[in-house]
Motif scaffolding. Structure first.
Motif, mmCIF file in Angstrom:
data_model
loop_
_atom_site.group_PDB
_atom_site.id
_atom_site.type_symbol
_atom_site.label_atom_id
_atom_site.label_comp_id
_atom_site.label_asym_id
_atom_site.label_seq_id
_atom_site.Cartn_x
_atom_site.Cartn_y
_atom_site.Cartn_z
ATOM 1 N N GLU A 36 0.829 -1.202 0.000
ATOM 2 C CA GLU A 36 0.000 0.000 0.000
ATOM 3 C C GLU A 36 0.868 1.259 0.000
ATOM 4 O OE1 GLU A 36 -2.345 -0.763 3.446
ATOM 5 O OE2 GLU A 36 -4.021 -1.579 2.295
ATOM 6 N N ARG A 37 1.943 1.248 0.796
ATOM 7 C CA ARG A 37 2.826 2.419 0.835
ATOM 8 C C ARG A 37 3.534 2.608 -0.499
ATOM 9 N NH1 ARG A 37 3.996 0.178 5.817
ATOM 10 N NH2 ARG A 37 5.957 -0.668 5.037
ATOM 11 N N GLU A 38 3.967 1.494 -1.101
ATOM 12 C CA GLU A 38 4.675 1.589 -2.372
ATOM 13 C C GLU A 38 3.775 2.163 -3.457
ATOM 14 O OE1 GLU A 38 6.438 -1.604 -5.495
ATOM 15 O OE2 GLU A 38 7.209 -1.706 -3.450
ATOM 16 N N MET A 39 2.503 1.754 -3.455
ATOM 17 C CA MET A 39 1.577 2.248 -4.461
ATOM 18 C C MET A 39 1.302 3.736 -4.290
ATOM 19 S SD MET A 39 0.769 -0.130 -6.549
ATOM 20 C CE MET A 39 -0.799 0.277 -7.286
ATOM 21 N N SER A 40 1.367 4.230 -3.039
ATOM 22 C CA SER A 40 0.983 5.619 -2.794
ATOM 23 C C SER A 40 2.164 6.587 -2.849
ATOM 24 C CB SER A 40 0.309 5.731 -1.421
ATOM 25 O OG SER A 40 1.212 5.381 -0.395
ATOM 26 N N ARG A 41 3.401 6.073 -2.947
ATOM 27 C CA ARG A 41 4.566 6.950 -2.925
ATOM 28 C C ARG A 41 4.842 7.477 -4.330
ATOM 29 N NH1 ARG A 41 7.994 3.583 -1.129
ATOM 30 N NH2 ARG A 41 9.450 3.359 -2.848
ATOM 31 N N LEU A 42 4.580 8.745 -4.543
ATOM 32 C CA LEU A 42 4.756 9.362 -5.849
ATOM 33 C C LEU A 42 6.063 10.137 -5.911
ATOM 34 C CD1 LEU A 42 1.183 10.822 -6.407
ATOM 35 C CD2 LEU A 42 2.301 9.240 -7.968
ATOM 36 N N PRO A 43 6.638 10.288 -7.112
ATOM 37 C CA PRO A 43 7.715 11.265 -7.277
ATOM 38 C C PRO A 43 7.178 12.664 -6.971
ATOM 39 C CG PRO A 43 7.554 9.792 -9.180
ATOM 40 C CD PRO A 43 6.332 9.560 -8.347
ATOM 41 N N LEU A 44 8.061 13.639 -6.936
ATOM 42 C CA LEU A 44 7.669 14.998 -6.571
ATOM 43 C C LEU A 44 7.118 15.726 -7.799
ATOM 44 C CD1 LEU A 44 7.633 16.920 -4.149
ATOM 45 C CD2 LEU A 44 9.907 17.713 -4.845
ATOM 46 N N ASN A 45 5.805 15.970 -7.776
ATOM 47 C CA ASN A 45 5.115 16.719 -8.842
ATOM 48 C C ASN A 45 5.400 16.179 -10.246
ATOM 49 O OD1 ASN A 45 4.087 18.514 -6.875
ATOM 50 N ND2 ASN A 45 5.958 19.737 -6.968
ATOM 51 N N PRO A 46 5.150 14.899 -10.498
ATOM 52 C CA PRO A 46 5.394 14.369 -11.847
ATOM 53 C C PRO A 46 4.318 14.833 -12.827
ATOM 54 C CG PRO A 46 4.383 12.684 -10.486
ATOM 55 C CD PRO A 46 4.619 13.872 -9.582
ATOM 56 N N VAL A 47 4.732 15.168 -14.045
ATOM 57 C CA VAL A 47 3.787 15.603 -15.078
ATOM 58 C C VAL A 47 4.234 15.057 -16.430
ATOM 59 C CG1 VAL A 47 3.175 17.748 -13.874
ATOM 60 C CG2 VAL A 47 5.018 17.763 -15.575
ATOM 61 N N LEU A 48 3.283 14.996 -17.358
ATOM 62 C CA LEU A 48 3.569 14.767 -18.766
ATOM 63 C C LEU A 48 3.154 16.005 -19.539
ATOM 64 C CD1 LEU A 48 2.416 11.105 -19.607
ATOM 65 C CD2 LEU A 48 4.757 11.964 -19.431
ATOM 66 N N VAL A 49 4.042 16.492 -20.385
ATOM 67 C CA VAL A 49 3.724 17.613 -21.270
ATOM 68 C C VAL A 49 3.483 17.018 -22.652
ATOM 69 C CG1 VAL A 49 4.473 19.816 -22.206
ATOM 70 C CG2 VAL A 49 5.196 19.133 -19.901
ATOM 71 N N ILE A 50 2.245 17.136 -23.129
ATOM 72 C CA ILE A 50 1.829 16.472 -24.362
ATOM 73 C C ILE A 50 1.962 17.438 -25.532
ATOM 74 C CG2 ILE A 50 -0.055 15.253 -25.518
ATOM 75 C CD1 ILE A 50 -1.143 14.589 -22.713
ATOM 76 N N ASN A 51 2.836 17.079 -26.467
ATOM 77 C CA ASN A 51 3.087 17.886 -27.672
ATOM 78 C C ASN A 51 3.437 19.335 -27.339
ATOM 79 O OD1 ASN A 51 2.710 15.768 -29.497
ATOM 80 N ND2 ASN A 51 0.499 16.103 -29.581
#
Length: 258
Positions: A142-157
């Motif tokens: 559960e912890r592994e699933m909830s641990r996100l990188p810091l402010n990850p985004v995808l910029v599309i085109n």
């Protein structure tokens, strides 16, 4: 266990998992096997009632361990499998004349020590001591699933910025994806982003044209800030912030030739 509910679980698993799954793994793992292990795990963990409700108590946490390749394939092709299994566990408990103290939680995890035909199902009750191995395993996933990188985004085109906030993110032309691409050169479900140990990985979801990261064709790739994913004619730039205190690398352009 009620035969009707068990048969219904097995039939639904058959419909979900057969096809491409069977072509990849043969008959090493069948939907029937998963249904049997789940029902036996539930029955084996039923405890007597300790309050005014005479119905026995079924476990409400289920940790299903599969071979890591089987697990990866299931997540790509059936991302809603845990949601569907959760509903079936409620039906199975009811058919056994049991109750649950809380809404059930089903977690599926990959295990490198298991062969493609192996399944392990651990269960627990919500009020059990947190010192048991089973509880620690559930908590770790559960912890592994909830641990996100810091402010990850995808910029599309280079135009649209999409924040990444889920552990599993499907990408493609189909409207049921988390990121929908208006690109006729993409498959209905083309790729998938998945969290592992605090980092996003991109997977090719058996698409027609494949995916590239930094102009290299890949099936699986751990994303780093600045990576460029190409899906069909669409370009997706992956970015994330550096943790506080971490020194950032400064990119210096070479001097212009005179």
């Amino acid at each position: 266990m009620g035969n009707y509910h068990f048969t219904r679980l097995e039939t639904n698993l058959e419909r979900l998992i057969e096809g491409a799954f069977t072509q990849l793994f043969g008959r090493a793992l069948r939907p029937h096997d998963i249904a049997v292990h789940l029902s036996r795990a539930l029955e084996g963990s039923i405890t007597p009632s300790s309050d005014s409700d005479p119905r026995p108590i079924a476990p409400d946490h289920f940790l299903i361990r599969l071979n890591h390749n089987v697990y990866d394939h299931l997540l790509i092709h059936q991302p809603r499998l845990t949601e569907i299994l959760t509903q079936h566990m409620i039906s199975l408990a009811s058919a056994a004349g049991c109750r649950m103290r809380a809404a059930p939680i089903v977690i599926i995890g990959g295990d490198h020590s298991l062969s493609p035909g192996d399944i392990r199902v651990d269960t627990r009750h919500q009020n059990e001591s947190q010192s048991t191995t089973q509880v620690l395993d559930v908590g770790r996933l559960e912890r592994e699933m909830s641990r996100l990188p810091l402010n990850p985004v995808l910029v599309i085109n280079g135009e649209q910025t999409t924040a990444l906030t889920k552990a599993i993110i499907n990408i493609g032309r189909g409207r049921d994806n988390e990121i929908v691409l208006n690109d006729p050169f993409t498959s209905r479900r083309h790729a998938q982003l998945r969290l592992r140990h605090g980092a996003y990985f991109v997977f090719d979801a058996n698409s027609q044209s494949g995916i590239k990261v930094n102009d290299v064709a890949v099936r699986e790739h751990r994303l780093q800030p600045g990576d460029v994913i190409r899906i069909g004619k669409t370009q997706l730039l992956y970015l994330e912030d550096s943790p506080p205190g971490e020194q950032q690398t400064e990119l210096i352009a070479p001097p212009a030739e005179s």
